[in-house]
Motif scaffolding. Structure first.
Motif, PDB file in Angstrom:
ATOM      1  N   CYS A 189       1.005  -1.009   0.105  1.00  0.00           N
ATOM      2  CA  CYS A 189       0.215   0.058  -0.060  1.00  0.00           C
ATOM      3  C   CYS A 189       0.835   1.292  -0.001  1.00  0.00           C
ATOM      4  N   ARG A 190       0.593   2.305  -0.693  1.00  0.00           N
ATOM      5  CA  ARG A 190       1.424   3.408  -0.947  1.00  0.00           C
ATOM      6  C   ARG A 190       1.320   4.193   0.330  1.00  0.00           C
ATOM      7  N   ASN A 191       0.342   4.143   1.254  1.00  0.00           N
ATOM      8  CA  ASN A 191       0.325   5.000   2.590  1.00  0.00           C
ATOM      9  C   ASN A 191       0.751   4.245   3.413  1.00  0.00           C
ATOM     10  N   CYS A 192       0.358   2.799   3.651  1.00  0.00           N
ATOM     11  CA  CYS A 192       0.697   2.283   4.974  1.00  0.00           C
ATOM     12  C   CYS A 192       1.620   1.055   4.939  1.00  0.00           C
ATOM     13  N   SER A 193       1.968   0.723   3.615  1.00  0.00           N
ATOM     14  CA  SER A 193       2.843  -0.349   3.337  1.00  0.00           C
ATOM     15  C   SER A 193       2.268  -1.740   3.628  1.00  0.00           C
ATOM     16  N   SER A 194       1.036  -1.939   3.843  1.00  0.00           N
ATOM     17  CA  SER A 194       0.363  -3.508   4.155  1.00  0.00           C
ATOM     18  C   SER A 194       0.341  -3.969   2.596  1.00  0.00           C
ATOM     19  N   ARG A 195       0.524  -5.535   2.843  1.00  0.00           N
ATOM     20  CA  ARG A 195       0.181  -6.226   1.625  1.00  0.00           C
ATOM     21  C   ARG A 195      -0.939  -6.756   1.425  1.00  0.00           C
ATOM     22  N   GLU A 196      -1.956  -6.329   1.984  1.00  0.00           N
ATOM     23  CA  GLU A 196      -3.258  -7.119   2.367  1.00  0.00           C
ATOM     24  C   GLU A 196      -4.186  -6.369   1.339  1.00  0.00           C
ATOM     25  N   HIS A 197      -4.908  -7.218   0.507  1.00  0.00           N
ATOM     26  CA  HIS A 197      -6.021  -6.872  -0.227  1.00  0.00           C
ATOM     27  C   HIS A 197      -6.011  -5.636  -0.888  1.00  0.00           C
ATOM     28  N   LEU A 198      -4.618  -5.221  -1.738  1.00  0.00           N
ATOM     29  CA  LEU A 198      -4.339  -4.285  -2.359  1.00  0.00           C
ATOM     30  C   LEU A 198      -5.185  -4.034  -3.865  1.00  0.00           C
TER      31      LEU A 198
END
Length: 160
Positions: free
Chosen positions: A128-137
């Protein structure tokens, strides 16, 4: 052998939990919780129908059928595809998983997290460009990726 050249058939999750497209959302969510699975291929008599992720049904009612929320056609790779090819397909299609399938049927499923664990450098830019999550992008502004939580925060305030 370079890890990026590893075959997806060696990296995929098996056995795959495939559902009938007529399955209701409530059943899918119970399976997801009980089995810690978030991506489900949908298979009917004709073969691979589509694929659905728990994020796709987040706003659905439990009695709705999962076919309504399926990605069709599903994003697939063949069992002899490489990790690099699978990652490229995920990026191109903006998905978090690919169904590993061929003319004989569904072999397994390969998620972004599976690839990140097996070949860490391959997935370094998929977050995610905001939070770096890899979930459900999902695809976001300027060809970036964004998770549902950050996408919801980015929505402009409506003045109805």
């Amino acid at each position: 052998m370079n890890a990026e050249d590893e075959l997806v058939s060696h990296l995929m999750s098996t056995p795959v939990v495939a559902l009938d497209p007529k399955t209701d959302v409530g059943h899918l969510l119970r399976l997801s919780e009980n089995l810690s699975i978030h991506h489900f291929p949908l298979v009917d008599q004709a073969g691979l129908f589509g694929v659905v992720c728990t994020c796709d049904v987040a706003e659905a009612r439990p009695e709705q059928v999962v076919a309504q929320f399926a990605r069709r056609p599903p994003v697939t790779v063949r069992p002899d595809a490489t990790a690099r090819e699978a990652a490229a397909q995920m990026v191109r299609q903006g998905v978090g998983s690919v169904v590993v399938a061929d003319d004989e049927g569904v072999w397994g499923i390969l998620t972004r997290d599976d690839l990140a664990a097996a070949v860490p450098g391959l997935m370094k830019n998929l977050h995610c460009r905001n939070c770096s999550s890899r979930e459900h992008l999902r695809p976001g502004p300027d060809h970036s990726l964004i998770c549902p939580n950050c996408a919801a925060r980015d929505l402009p305030t409506r003045n109805d």
